[in-house]
Enzyme design. Structure first.
Site, short mmCIF file in Angstrom:
data_model
loop_
_atom_site.label_atom_id
_atom_site.label_comp_id
_atom_site.label_asym_id
_atom_site.label_seq_id
_atom_site.Cartn_x
_atom_site.Cartn_y
_atom_site.Cartn_z
N GLU A 112 140.29 -1.12 -28.31
CA GLU A 112 141.63 -0.65 -28.71
C GLU A 112 142.52 -1.80 -29.17
OE1 GLU A 112 139.95 0.52 -26.19
OE2 GLU A 112 140.09 2.71 -26.19
N HIS A 181 144.84 10.08 -17.51
CA HIS A 181 144.65 10.93 -18.69
C HIS A 181 145.87 11.83 -18.93
CE1 HIS A 181 140.75 9.63 -19.70
NE2 HIS A 181 140.22 10.78 -20.04
#
Lengths: 399, 314
Positions: A112, A181
């Site tokens: 990322e 999440h």
């Protein structure tokens, strides 16, 4: 776009075409308008002349916007973990790799940090990258590039370069999404000058905001909520833009102003319905773009209602909701008596077990309860009975 | 060619010395990380690049900016915080940029521009452009996660990029052997899948020769290449002076690098008359650049709010 958040944006037309019902998107096709919207048309931001009859899901609207923008300009590229895999990011990138080829649509290594840096480098070279993250939590791996480079380049280099970058990031909820999440961390980016932040709540806005984000010459964080992916609504077939800096009144009312961010827009509309049973008429506003924030529309509403309840899809402390409440207080202090309140995630890590998770999030009933107390100026203890039609949409895995 | 190289090398050295001399006047109100001693790496690699090629650098970036053709007047004005600076006085010494010359910026956060350079190279490859990218960073950057991530992606996509590790052995005051369990940086690049070579001696002509060879290789589509260039920083990490008194390194350690000073080496290869002409021209150019910076205006107060966002949208 004016840079400073202290600068009051120019007033814009309130003219609303009746042809597109933005909040229609918040219910399934064919369903009765259980939330009783009387006027939920989007602000006039694009030229939608014909009546809109087509219904799309949020996912389909996103995919269509991406397809349109990729067809419109070959500089648009889409990448991120799994964008070209069989599940295609819930379908939002389905078919794009086949149509535009693996150089413009590609899955990335699990990097990322570097891939965000690469996205910036591509943007500096004239591409218009869309970098997709299937969870917003993963952006924490990319903060250096996003904050220190993407947001800084234009200013730090005296305007000589710019970074037309879209970062799509999804927020999860329910079915055990848990600590890593489920986070709505968009206020981090609202804090940093140079970033635009958008959190569309309807398929109509999903399409129009993505197109606007891709065409923007600045970095844009595009916030998606997984629950909203499942929603359907009217979406024009043609291309249109929902431009930065304009909020939308999704339901008119006179007793209190509810501002719902991202998926909390849905909950606020549910709360509005519960409040009607208590004789309270709530106005609901969707800021859509969090940065630049249209504080005028919210201030106009609160000047009428005198009460403001902002429901954030994140934690309250230093959050988007806190920013909105503070800005309204600054604007209306001495102009009008007002009562304000913030709601958001409980100040804890999101638990996975359902019984605790239900307590973690605001919902239509708890919002309605807080709103009534705010209107009446006292703790009434009232909480509406749940109406099955308003039960929240469940996300079910596997994802 | 020697004259060109000498001009570039001497010009950088003298700019840095002028900056150091101006520093006590406090007109340069910002950190400067001088590249004295390390000039040959930038000059050598940039001699192998074309004007359309692009470089990304670091906060110790004066040498790279000048070697790639960045505007000298705008650079000095930037150090002085003037509106005529390359970033209108908003970037400073650590963020020099000159897109027209292919200098695409530098970061104060170690390792950061490696990934930006890789992305730029991706765009060049996507558009089938003949240009390549050179990414400059220090030995410390190779300890950042973004280093490995970026090299992996460059190999995966076979991007037209040269990675140049300027190994001056120190991350601020900490030696490489105190930071890296295995200091063989080239081995790490090879492990990620690209050819790598270490140039041990900071010799400009060697750097030029190797640079031309690997740049040609990259331009012909053979994918990324890694070059570790051993070099040495003469001055303190940040600021105009020496720092041997701090005790983290010795003058003995520095001496061999100073003995092989590339400015003198190149000077010896040039006709003395031409050398004097070059030096005179460079001195005049530098004096003019400092005059330009001195006489330029500061940004107006309204500039504070300019350039937060690019206004025109596609």
């Amino acid at each position: 776009m004016t840079a400073s958040r202290t600068t009051r944006p120019a007033r814009q037309s309130r003219a609303l075409p009746k042809s597109v019902a933005g909040a229609e998107a918040l219910r399934s096709p064919g369903e009765a308008n259980v939330w009783g919207f009387e006027d939920s048309a989007p602000a006039k931001q694009s030229e939608i002349s014909r009546p809109v009859t087509r219904t799309l899901s949020y996912v389909e609207a996103l995919r269509e916007a991406t397809d349109f923008e990729m067809a419109r300009h070959e500089s648009v590229v889409v990448f991120g973990l799994d964008v070209d895999d069989p599940k295609a990011i819930q379908g939002t990138t389905r078919g794009l790799a086949e149509k535009y080829g693996p150089e413009r649509v590609f899955g990335t290594p699990l990097s990322e940090d570097a891939m965000t840096g690469a996205a910036i480098g591509m943007a500096l070279a004239g591409l218009r990258p869309i970098h997709v993250h299937i969870r917003m939590d993963f952006l924490m791996l990319a903060m250096n590039q996003l904050v220190n480079v993407a947001a800084k380049c234009h200013y730090m280099y005296g305007g000589r370069v710019h970074v037309p970058l879209v970062v799509r990031a999804m927020i999860g909820k329910s079915w055990g999404q848990g600590a890593q999440h489920s986070q709505g961390l968009y206020s981090f980016f609202m804090h940093v000058p140079g970033f635009k932040v958008v959190a569309p709540a309807t398929p109509y806005d999903a399409k129009g905001c993505l197109a606007a984000a891709v065409r923007d010459d600045n970095p844009v964080l595009y916030v998606e909520h997984r629950h909203l992916h499942f929603t359907h609504g009217l979406v024009p077939e043609e291309s249109y833009l929902v431009r930065p800096g304009k909020a939308r009144i999704t339901a008119h009312g006179s007793d209190i102003t509810l501002v719902g961010i991202s998926a909390m827009q849905t909950e606020c509309l549910a709360a509005r319905h519960y409040l009607t049973t208590a004789g309270i008429d709530a106005e609901v506003i969707d800021p859509i773009w969090l940065s630049p924030l249209d504080i005028d529309t919210i201030a106009d509403s609160v000047e009428r209602t005198g009460r403001l309840l902002v429901v954030d899809n994140g934690w309250i402390a230093c959050g988007a909701g806190s920013e909105i409440v503070a800005a309204i207080a600054e604007r209306l202090m001495g102009v009008r008596d007002l009562r304000v309140q913030r709601m958001g995630f409980a100040p804890v890590t999101c638990p996975t077990t359902r019984c605790l998770e239900d307590l973690f999030y605001p919902n239509g009933r708890t919002i309605a309860a807080a709103a009534r107390d705010l209107v009446e100026g006292t703790k009434t203890g009232w909480v509406p009975d749940e109406e099955p039609k308003l039960a929240k949409l469940e996300f079910k895995g596997p994802f | 060619m020697h004259e060109q190289l000498y001009r570039s090398l001497y010009r950088i050295r003298r700019v840095e010395e002028h900056a150091a001399r101006a520093y006590p006047s406090d007109k340069i109100k910002s950190p400067v990380h001088l590249s004295i001693g390390q000039e040959a790496v930038s000059v050598g690699v940039c001699a192998a690049l074309e004007p359309n090629d692009v470089v990304f650098g670091t906060y110790r970036g004066h040498a790279l900016y000048l070697a790639k053709g960045g505007d000298l007047k705008q650079m000095i004005a930037e150090l002085y915080g003037k509106v005529t600076g390359c970033a209108r006085g908003k970037g400073g010494s650590m963020h020099l940029i000159d897109p027209e010359a292919g200098v695409m910026g530098a970061s104060a956060v170690v390792g950061t521009t490696i990934a930006n350079a890789v992305g730029y190279a991706y765009a060049l490859k996507l558009r089938r452009e003949p240009a390549i990218v050179a990414s400059f960073f220090g030995d410390g950057a190779t300890e950042e996660g973004v280093f490995a991530e970026s090299l992996n992606f460059a190999v995966l996509k076979q991007l037209p990029i040269l990675f140049v590790c300027e190994n001056n052995q120190y991350a601020i005051h900490t030696h490489q052997r105190q930071r890296q369990g295995r200091p063989d940086i080239c081995a790490r690049a090879r492990a990620l899948g690209m050819p790598a070579e270490c140039i041990e001696n900071n010799e400009l002509l060697n750097l030029v020769e190797r640079g031309k060879q690997v740049v040609g290789r990259i331009r012909s589509g053979l994918g990324p290449h890694f070059m570790e260039a051993m070099t040495y920083r003469w001055q303190e990490h940040v600021g105009p002076g020496a720092d041997f008194h701090l005790g983290y390194r010795t003058e003995d350690e520095a001496q061999p690098w100073k003995d092989s000073d590339q400015v003198h080496r190149l000077a010896d290869l040039i006709d003395p008359v031409r050398r004097t002409e070059i030096e005179t021209e460079v001195e005049e150019e530098i004096a003019a650049a400092f005059d330009f910076a001195e006489s330029s205006p500061f940004p107006s107060p309204a500039e504070l709010h300019e350039h937060v966002f690019q206004e025109v949208c596609a």
